[in-house]
Design an enzyme around this catalytic site. Structure first.
Site, PDB file in Angstrom:
ATOM      1  N   ASN A 104       6.994   3.183  -0.061  1.00 31.20           N
ATOM      2  CA  ASN A 104       7.892   2.190   0.536  1.00 31.20           C
ATOM      3  C   ASN A 104       7.967   0.998  -0.423  1.00 31.20           C
ATOM      4  OD1 ASN A 104       9.183   0.295   2.093  1.00 31.20           O
ATOM      5  ND2 ASN A 104       7.553   0.109   3.629  1.00 31.20           N
ATOM      6  N   TRP A 105       9.061   0.939  -1.164  1.00 36.33           N
ATOM      7  CA  TRP A 105       9.175  -0.131  -2.173  1.00 36.33           C
ATOM      8  C   TRP A 105       9.428  -1.501  -1.538  1.00 36.33           C
ATOM      9  CZ3 TRP A 105      12.708   1.904  -6.749  1.00 36.33           C
ATOM     10  CH2 TRP A 105      12.124   3.064  -7.291  1.00 36.33           C
ATOM     11  N   LYS A 106       9.798  -1.505  -0.274  1.00 38.95           N
ATOM     12  CA  LYS A 106      10.162  -2.755   0.423  1.00 38.95           C
ATOM     13  C   LYS A 106      11.257  -3.493  -0.370  1.00 38.95           C
ATOM     14  CE  LYS A 106       5.671  -2.709   2.542  1.00 38.95           C
ATOM     15  NZ  LYS A 106       4.595  -3.439   3.199  1.00 38.95           N
TER      16      LYS A 106
ATOM     17  N   HIS B  69       8.858   0.195  11.167  1.00 37.79           N
ATOM     18  CA  HIS B  69       7.845  -0.479  10.349  1.00 37.79           C
ATOM     19  C   HIS B  69       7.508  -1.833  10.974  1.00 37.79           C
ATOM     20  CE1 HIS B  69       5.859  -2.438   7.016  1.00 37.79           C
ATOM     21  NE2 HIS B  69       5.669  -1.234   6.504  1.00 37.79           N
TER      22      HIS B  69
ATOM     23  N   GLU C  56       7.061  -4.641   9.760  1.00 37.39           N
ATOM     24  CA  GLU C  56       7.832  -5.786   9.250  1.00 37.39           C
ATOM     25  C   GLU C  56       9.192  -5.869   9.934  1.00 37.39           C
ATOM     26  OE1 GLU C  56       7.386  -4.746   5.116  1.00 37.39           O
ATOM     27  OE2 GLU C  56       5.244  -5.154   5.281  1.00 37.39           O
TER      28      GLU C  56
ATOM     29  N   GLU D 294      -0.124   2.646  10.840  1.00 32.14           N
ATOM     30  CA  GLU D 294      -0.318   1.526   9.920  1.00 32.14           C
ATOM     31  C   GLU D 294      -0.849   0.324  10.697  1.00 32.14           C
ATOM     32  OE1 GLU D 294       2.397   1.854   6.248  1.00 32.14           O
ATOM     33  OE2 GLU D 294       3.573   0.966   7.834  1.00 32.14           O
TER      34      GLU D 294
ATOM     35  N   GLY E 212      -0.553  -4.737   3.193  1.00 26.31           N
ATOM     36  CA  GLY E 212      -0.388  -5.742   2.152  1.00 26.31           C
ATOM     37  C   GLY E 212      -1.538  -6.733   2.069  1.00 26.31           C
TER      38      GLY E 212
ATOM     39  N   SER F 119      -2.652  -0.835   2.702  1.00 27.44           N
ATOM     40  CA  SER F 119      -3.534  -1.054   1.544  1.00 27.44           C
ATOM     41  C   SER F 119      -4.172   0.241   1.038  1.00 27.44           C
ATOM     42  CB  SER F 119      -4.598  -2.109   1.862  1.00 27.44           C
ATOM     43  OG  SER F 119      -3.975  -3.355   2.144  1.00 27.44           O
TER      44      SER F 119
ATOM     45  N   GLY G  75       2.770   1.115   0.272  1.00 23.65           N
ATOM     46  CA  GLY G  75       3.623  -0.016  -0.077  1.00 23.65           C
ATOM     47  C   GLY G  75       3.375  -0.455  -1.504  1.00 23.65           C
ATOM     48  N   GLY G  76       2.554  -1.483  -1.679  1.00 22.28           N
ATOM     49  CA  GLY G  76       2.305  -2.075  -2.998  1.00 22.28           C
ATOM     50  C   GLY G  76       2.024  -1.060  -4.096  1.00 22.28           C
TER      51      GLY G  76
HETATM   52  P1  PGA Z   1       0.797  -1.653   1.649  1.00 25.14           P
HETATM   53  O1  PGA Z   1       2.045  -1.376   2.630  1.00 25.14           O
HETATM   54  O2  PGA Z   1       0.415  -0.304   1.059  1.00 25.14           O
HETATM   55  O3  PGA Z   1       1.312  -2.591   0.612  1.00 25.14           O
HETATM   56  O4  PGA Z   1      -0.292  -2.205   2.475  1.00 25.14           O
HETATM   57  C1  PGA Z   1       2.103  -0.233   3.428  1.00 25.14           C
HETATM   58  C2  PGA Z   1       3.371  -0.256   4.235  1.00 25.14           C
HETATM   59  O5  PGA Z   1       3.793  -1.336   4.656  1.00 25.14           O
HETATM   60  O6  PGA Z   1       3.984   0.805   4.478  1.00 25.14           O
END
Ligand code: PGA
Length: 255
Positions: free
Chosen positions: A9-11, A97, A99, A169, A175, A215, A236-237
């Site tokens: 997930n590049w966001k 998600h 967010e 998650e 993050g 993470s 994500g990251g």
């Molecule tokens: P993260 O994000 O790996 O940066 O913690 C995961 C996600 O939001 O899907």
């Protein structure tokens, strides 16, 4: 055997040139992994989807969107529909998600509409659930996740539900650099499976892929993925770094 899946997930990151470079690097690294059985999904921001689906013709990864509209088509300025995504060979979509729940007020009703849109257009929903830190501290994490799974997905019939992938998650792990411990993650994955069992029966519970996210990186992936019931990750990251992401994909297969 459940599918092992790793989705990146590049966001809202990277400019066009950086996205192009990341895709090229991913292709180069994935091409070296001929034995890789993990289902790899790359979820870039909308403007880079076409670029990504063009490259995905080499069949080294699937392309997912990070969101889609709850509406079908028409006067919804700024929205992107499931049918548009499907027409661009987008095969997966992250839905629910944390967010989007937090910053865009996406509620259960909207999320069920999004899940329905995805399924109506043969797009695999990667449906995210997870508790906030105060909920875990209050011992309410199972209750929160139960609510999200039931209200987001359990309106589906058996055939529809069989196409869904779930991602657990914990919001406090996203993050933050703090992962759930492998035991905490495994416990929640097992709990989600009991919910699926109650609603759809043991066969469905056994075959539904449940990913861990929050993470997850190249250093902790093997330990997380080695837990029973963890079928890969939503990353994500670490998905913004080609080598790290491909390493995670490999770890999902060997764990
Ligand atoms: P993260 O994000 O790996 O940066 O913690 C995961 C996600 O939001 O899907």
């Amino acid at each position: 055997m459940r599918r092992k899946i790793v989705a990146g997930n590049w966001k809202m990151n990277l400019n066009f040139q950086e996205a192009e470079e990341l895709i090229e690097d991913l292709l180069e690294l994935l091409a070296e992994e001929e034995e890789l059985k993990t289902e790899v999904v790359v979820c870039p921001p909308y403007p880079y989807l076409e670029l990504t689906t063009d490259f995905s013709e080499e069949k080294l990864f699937h392309v997912g969107a990070q969101n889609l509209s709850a509406f079908d088509a028409g006067a919804y300025t700024g929205e992107i529909s499931a049918s548009m995504l499907a027409s661009m060979d987008v095969t997966h979509c992250i839905i629910g998600h944390s967010e989007r729940r937090k910053y865009f007020n996406e509620d259960d009703q909207m999320l069920t509409a999004k899940v329905n849109q995805a399924l109506a257009h043969d797009i695999t929903p990667i449906f995210c659930v997870g508790e906030l830190l105060p909920e875990r501290e209050a011992g309410e994490h199972f209750k929160t996740v139960r609510w999200q799974v039931r209200h987001g997905l359990f309106h589906l019939d058996t055939a529809e539900f069989s196409k869904v992938v779930i991602a657990y998650e914990p919001v406090w792990a996203i993050g933050t650099g703090v992962t759930a411990s492998p035991a905490q993650a495994a416990e929640m994955h097992a709990y989600i499976r009991t919910l699926i069992d109650e609603r759809y029966g043991p066969e469905m519970a056994e075959k539904t892929s449940i990913l861990y996210g929050g993470s997850c990186n190249a250093k902790n992936a093997t330990e997380l993925f080695a837990q029973p019931g963890i079928d890969g990750g939503l990353i994500g990251g670490a998905s913004l770094l080609a080598e790290e992401f491909v390493s995670i994909c490999k770890q999902a297969q060997t764990a």
